[in-house]
Design a protein around this motif. Structure first.
Motif, mmCIF file in Angstrom:
data_model
loop_
_atom_site.group_PDB
_atom_site.id
_atom_site.type_symbol
_atom_site.label_atom_id
_atom_site.label_comp_id
_atom_site.label_asym_id
_atom_site.label_seq_id
_atom_site.Cartn_x
_atom_site.Cartn_y
_atom_site.Cartn_z
ATOM 1 N N GLY A 73 -1.314 6.605 -1.876
ATOM 2 C CA GLY A 73 -1.412 6.646 -3.340
ATOM 3 C C GLY A 73 -0.324 5.832 -4.009
ATOM 4 N N THR A 74 0.879 5.917 -3.477
ATOM 5 C CA THR A 74 1.985 5.137 -4.013
ATOM 6 C C THR A 74 1.726 3.647 -3.858
ATOM 7 O OG1 THR A 74 3.493 6.930 -3.420
ATOM 8 C CG2 THR A 74 4.469 4.773 -3.859
ATOM 9 N N LEU A 75 1.205 3.251 -2.704
ATOM 10 C CA LEU A 75 0.896 1.837 -2.479
ATOM 11 C C LEU A 75 -0.198 1.358 -3.431
ATOM 12 C CD1 LEU A 75 0.883 1.783 1.425
ATOM 13 C CD2 LEU A 75 2.712 1.084 -0.108
ATOM 14 N N CYS A 76 -1.207 2.193 -3.674
ATOM 15 C CA CYS A 76 -2.293 1.810 -4.586
ATOM 16 C C CYS A 76 -1.800 1.684 -6.020
ATOM 17 C CB CYS A 76 -3.422 2.830 -4.518
ATOM 18 S SG CYS A 76 -4.365 2.741 -2.993
ATOM 19 N N VAL A 77 -0.988 2.628 -6.472
ATOM 20 C CA VAL A 77 -0.463 2.551 -7.845
ATOM 21 C C VAL A 77 0.465 1.355 -7.996
ATOM 22 C CG1 VAL A 77 0.989 3.735 -9.546
ATOM 23 C CG2 VAL A 77 -0.768 4.993 -8.330
ATOM 24 N N ASN A 102 -1.103 -5.941 1.263
ATOM 25 C CA ASN A 102 0.224 -6.549 1.335
ATOM 26 C C ASN A 102 1.317 -5.479 1.237
ATOM 27 O OD1 ASN A 102 2.156 -8.532 1.512
ATOM 28 N ND2 ASN A 102 2.078 -9.032 -0.661
ATOM 29 N N GLN A 103 1.135 -4.525 0.330
ATOM 30 C CA GLN A 103 2.103 -3.435 0.205
ATOM 31 C C GLN A 103 2.139 -2.581 1.477
ATOM 32 O OE1 GLN A 103 4.256 -2.742 -2.189
ATOM 33 N NE2 GLN A 103 3.602 -4.287 -3.648
ATOM 34 N N ALA A 104 0.965 -2.321 2.074
ATOM 35 C CA ALA A 104 0.917 -1.530 3.303
ATOM 36 C C ALA A 104 1.619 -2.265 4.443
ATOM 37 C CB ALA A 104 -0.535 -1.226 3.678
ATOM 38 N N LYS A 105 1.438 -3.567 4.511
ATOM 39 C CA LYS A 105 2.118 -4.362 5.545
ATOM 40 C C LYS A 105 3.631 -4.277 5.367
ATOM 41 C CE LYS A 105 2.557 -8.645 4.912
ATOM 42 N NZ LYS A 105 2.435 -10.077 4.695
ATOM 43 N N TRP A 120 3.083 2.573 14.892
ATOM 44 C CA TRP A 120 1.946 3.450 14.628
ATOM 45 C C TRP A 120 2.318 4.594 13.684
ATOM 46 C CZ3 TRP A 120 -2.672 1.854 14.996
ATOM 47 C CH2 TRP A 120 -3.022 0.914 15.958
ATOM 48 N N VAL A 121 3.525 5.136 13.850
ATOM 49 C CA VAL A 121 3.980 6.195 12.935
ATOM 50 C C VAL A 121 4.078 5.650 11.511
ATOM 51 C CG1 VAL A 121 5.975 7.626 12.334
ATOM 52 C CG2 VAL A 121 5.164 7.560 14.681
ATOM 53 N N ALA A 122 4.641 4.459 11.366
ATOM 54 C CA ALA A 122 4.782 3.850 10.043
ATOM 55 C C ALA A 122 3.421 3.519 9.439
ATOM 56 C CB ALA A 122 5.640 2.596 10.141
ATOM 57 N N LEU A 123 2.498 3.035 10.261
ATOM 58 C CA LEU A 123 1.158 2.714 9.777
ATOM 59 C C LEU A 123 0.419 3.976 9.336
ATOM 60 C CD1 LEU A 123 -0.492 0.124 9.501
ATOM 61 C CD2 LEU A 123 -1.509 0.629 11.715
ATOM 62 N N LYS A 124 0.623 5.061 10.075
ATOM 63 C CA LYS A 124 0.010 6.341 9.698
ATOM 64 C C LYS A 124 0.574 6.814 8.363
ATOM 65 C CE LYS A 124 -0.392 11.129 11.018
ATOM 66 N NZ LYS A 124 0.240 12.187 11.773
ATOM 67 N N HIS A 125 1.873 6.702 8.168
ATOM 68 C CA HIS A 125 2.465 7.094 6.887
ATOM 69 C C HIS A 125 1.950 6.225 5.748
ATOM 70 C CE1 HIS A 125 6.218 9.111 8.825
ATOM 71 N NE2 HIS A 125 5.171 9.890 8.862
ATOM 72 N N ALA A 126 1.794 4.935 6.001
ATOM 73 C CA ALA A 126 1.340 4.020 4.953
ATOM 74 C C ALA A 126 -0.065 4.359 4.483
ATOM 75 C CB ALA A 126 1.393 2.578 5.449
ATOM 76 N N PHE A 127 -0.959 4.723 5.401
ATOM 77 C CA PHE A 127 -2.355 4.959 5.020
ATOM 78 C C PHE A 127 -2.702 6.430 4.842
ATOM 79 C CE2 PHE A 127 -2.713 0.616 6.572
ATOM 80 C CZ PHE A 127 -3.431 0.067 5.526
ATOM 81 N N THR A 128 -1.716 7.325 4.914
ATOM 82 C CA THR A 128 -1.982 8.739 4.623
ATOM 83 C C THR A 128 -1.056 9.215 3.510
ATOM 84 O OG1 THR A 128 -0.518 9.426 6.446
ATOM 85 C CG2 THR A 128 -2.871 9.278 6.926
ATOM 86 N N THR A 129 0.163 9.526 3.854
ATOM 87 C CA THR A 129 1.094 10.135 2.917
ATOM 88 C C THR A 129 1.448 9.222 1.749
ATOM 89 O OG1 THR A 129 2.045 11.239 4.829
ATOM 90 C CG2 THR A 129 3.273 11.370 2.796
ATOM 91 N N SER A 130 1.647 7.956 1.997
ATOM 92 C CA SER A 130 2.117 7.038 0.951
ATOM 93 C C SER A 130 1.035 6.129 0.398
ATOM 94 C CB SER A 130 3.246 6.176 1.512
ATOM 95 O OG SER A 130 4.324 6.987 1.905
ATOM 96 N N ALA A 152 -12.850 -10.184 -9.392
ATOM 97 C CA ALA A 152 -11.607 -10.907 -9.100
ATOM 98 C C ALA A 152 -10.415 -9.951 -9.125
ATOM 99 C CB ALA A 152 -11.406 -12.038 -10.094
ATOM 100 N N TRP A 153 -10.391 -9.055 -10.114
ATOM 101 C CA TRP A 153 -9.291 -8.090 -10.208
ATOM 102 C C TRP A 153 -9.311 -7.126 -9.020
ATOM 103 C CZ3 TRP A 153 -9.691 -2.767 -10.736
ATOM 104 C CH2 TRP A 153 -8.481 -2.117 -10.918
ATOM 105 N N ALA A 154 -10.504 -6.670 -8.621
ATOM 106 C CA ALA A 154 -10.608 -5.744 -7.488
ATOM 107 C C ALA A 154 -10.159 -6.411 -6.189
ATOM 108 C CB ALA A 154 -12.039 -5.225 -7.365
ATOM 109 N N MET A 155 -10.507 -7.683 -6.023
ATOM 110 C CA MET A 155 -10.062 -8.401 -4.827
ATOM 111 C C MET A 155 -8.549 -8.572 -4.834
ATOM 112 S SD MET A 155 -13.096 -11.216 -4.409
ATOM 113 C CE MET A 155 -12.115 -12.209 -3.340
ATOM 114 N N LEU A 156 -7.993 -8.913 -5.990
ATOM 115 C CA LEU A 156 -6.546 -9.069 -6.103
ATOM 116 C C LEU A 156 -5.839 -7.745 -5.836
ATOM 117 C CD1 LEU A 156 -4.291 -11.077 -6.802
ATOM 118 C CD2 LEU A 156 -4.552 -10.403 -9.188
ATOM 119 N N TRP A 157 -6.391 -6.668 -6.347
ATOM 120 C CA TRP A 157 -5.812 -5.345 -6.127
ATOM 121 C C TRP A 157 -5.903 -4.950 -4.654
ATOM 122 C CZ3 TRP A 157 -8.280 -0.051 -7.278
ATOM 123 C CH2 TRP A 157 -7.316 0.955 -7.179
ATOM 124 N N GLY A 158 -7.052 -5.186 -4.036
ATOM 125 C CA GLY A 158 -7.219 -4.857 -2.621
ATOM 126 C C GLY A 158 -6.263 -5.632 -1.734
#
Length: 105
Positions: A75-79, A32-35, A63-73, A21-27
């Motif tokens: 870790g920040t989104l996950c934390v 949501n943060q990436a969006k 596309w540029v923003a999506l690339k930044h969200a899933f590459t450079t940033s 449940a926690w892993a699903m909530l985190w995922g």
């Protein structure tokens, strides 16, 4: 009296369900943060671009923003989601279904 079968779970089952449940909530929090990050960065790129606004250019910014969200940033989104997931779980527990209209939403 006849012996009956009784369904029982192992001791680790509750901990496993809590972890899932926690892993699903985190995922879901990471998505949501990436969006939110993608929309905000795309709008910022559009706003601060000095060229005239063109509808064909908007997909490039997305596309540029999506690339930044899933590459450079990423870790920040996950934390950030790691911090917000327990807070969301506590909020759900404290709310206790208040405001639920019965539609399952």
């Amino acid at each position: 009296e006849e012996p009956r079968c009784e369904w029982q779970t192992d001791g680790w089952a509750f901990a496993g369900m809590v972890f899932i449940a926690w892993a699903m909530l985190w995922g879901l929090g990471v998505l949501n943060q990436a969006k939110r990050f993608t929309v905000c960065e795309a709008m910022a790129l559009l706003y601060f671009d000095e060229r005239p606004w063109d509808m064909a250019e908007t997909t490039k910014y997305t596309w540029v923003a999506l690339k930044h969200a899933f590459t450079t940033s990423f870790g920040t989104l996950c934390v950030g989601s790691l911090v917000l997931a327990p807070a969301g779980a506590v909020r759900l527990l404290l709310r206790g279904g208040a405001g639920d209209d019965g539609a399952g939403c």
